[in-house]
Design an enzyme around this catalytic site. Sequence first.
Site, PDB file in Angstrom:
ATOM      1  N   GLU A 567       0.833  -1.202   0.000  1.00 33.20           N
ATOM      2  CA  GLU A 567       0.000   0.000   0.000  1.00 33.20           C
ATOM      3  C   GLU A 567       0.869   1.254   0.000  1.00 33.20           C
ATOM      4  OE1 GLU A 567      -3.498   0.180   2.358  1.00 33.20           O
ATOM      5  OE2 GLU A 567      -3.475  -1.961   2.774  1.00 33.20           O
ATOM      6  N   GLY A 568       0.572   2.159  -0.884  1.00 30.40           N
ATOM      7  CA  GLY A 568       1.364   3.365  -1.043  1.00 30.40           C
ATOM      8  C   GLY A 568       2.399   3.201  -2.134  1.00 30.40           C
TER       9      GLY A 568
END
Length: 658
Positions: A567-568
């Site tokens: 995530e990211g």
Amino acid sequence: MSDDRWNTVLVLGGIRSGKSAFAEALVADAAAVRYVATAVGGEDDPEWRGRIEAHQRRRPQSWSTEETGADPARLATLLADAKPDETLLVDDLGGWVAALLDPARQPNDDEADVAALAAAVRGCAGRVVFVSPEVGLALVPTTPVGRAFTDALGTTNQALAEACDRVALVVAGRAVWLKDASSPVSSDISVLSEAPPATVASPAFASLAFASPAAVAEPVADAELIAVAEPVAEAPVFAQVAAGEPAATTAAVLHEPTQQLPTISGLAIEPGMDLPMPDSDAGPDARDRLIGVDFAGAGLGSLTEVVEFAAATQGTTIPRAWSSPRVLLVSGAHDGGAAAGDDPADVERRVAEVERGEGVLSRLAGQAGADIAVLRLIRAGAMEDGPVIDDAAVEVALRQGWRVAEAAADAGRDLLVLASIGVGTDAVAAAVAAATTAAEAVAVLPRVLRPGGFYDDEAWMARCAAVRDTLHRIRQESRGAKDILREIGGADLAVAAGALLGAASRRLPVLLDGPVGIAAALIARDIGSQIRHWSLLPDDGGIELVRQGSDVLGLEPVLDLGLGLGEGANALAALPLLRTAITLAAAAPVHPAMLTEPGDDGLTDLIVPNDDEDIDFAEPTSGGPGPATTDSATTDSAGTDSAGTDSSATGSSTTAGE
């Protein structure tokens, strides 16, 4: 600044310690390196000459060589002239000091030369690695010349250690970092389940890519705690990338509002908040403008949505590409079955890597010119057993998430990227999605991938049981946003949701990524529905939870890459392509075939296919036609422009300004 988020490194070591080889390894990924040789003499010394030739044979052929020799002042000049995309390796400062002390240069202000070199290091736009002997551990020399050399070299090493982003000591081929990009500063905020005491001994929340826990806590109203650290001028944080411009100065970064977050008084984060909306006309106008631009093919495809999003959030038909992103890395931990299959030690290792400026997320952030705010949250209870945090902690976390987004806007950031590394977060996100959208929990719960590329189905079943028991426990409970945060989400999701709300309040666009980003958006939407219009989903990563959650939010993934970097990291990997689309849309001129001869009104008509109305474009300059801007002043209340032409179908006339 480099992708590893440092510009300058000082490598210290004794004789035959391996310091030069270590320094060369630091710049091994550079396309080309300028090797700055400082040695003087040696023409009549075969052994010394052999040492120099051994260094030369080790260098790649792509490297070029500069020699400062008997002119030590030239080193500062080389540093001042270095370009942002250049890499220099200075080997070594012992030779530079020897030249500095040459009797032929005396009398001379050696301290002024050292100060000038340190100033040149601080102002250098390129990437530089210095090699220097560490002679301070030896006996004091018995000769005046020897003492003068060790004193001058010690002074030089201290000055450059202060000026450089990182300092390493190499002993017996082993390197130890004495100064790290993350070590000097910390800015921490604690999210507590109860009203906090006046002081705390350890950090619990939010550091701006710094690792040191040396924070001074001060009590703040409304059960909030803000720990403020004194900024240190030399601590590097991030790479600010802009074409033709040097990296941003560190001092500006370290004194920005994230270091001393403002207290929000009277802020009530409640459902039905009246948050701003993006410009409802700029986005469609930007999409319409792309019809006539000079692309060789059919155009930007699905990336048109990115241009429309950027235009709407910036309030202009011709948006600019985001140049100063900030990554909000939310790190939370959840007890119970949600954590099945997760290794807390491995999660901590990854978060610590980010705080040190290492790992995939840090490298992608460096390439994107982004800085990272690491948000460490308190541990949440087992969601299947009862509320994971209390109501007071929910309020604190929402406000502090809002505050982090405001600080980013105040610091001039033009984009937020919501990221997450945590324990049990996938299962919690699935429970939130199931509770808020009536999705089938088993269908949206991601599988548990273990190191080595295999799936742990037993851990997945334990997570399924935790989600099932949680949904059964709250079956008669209220499903409001704050209720979901209290019963399931915990402090990490509350902070993420608060950040989305705060970003919308400051008209700051956000890139969502992964289950936590979608779950936070589902919660934030129930407080301020406008947040979805400030959010963009670059890729769904092939995750069903993200697909279904984004569909409920009304968000369509821009790309279909199936990225699984974390995530990211997925959003940061896609960001260069998103920025390229925006840049191309702004830079591309109108296709010549779309232009006709100037009319009586002095304007040139742009022919829009399959449209009965023409859009007027200003007469192009010698440089060619350019981006269109809307000129609504040329249309009167009756729908007629100043030349008497009916423009009611288009709403306004449009002029080309380039």
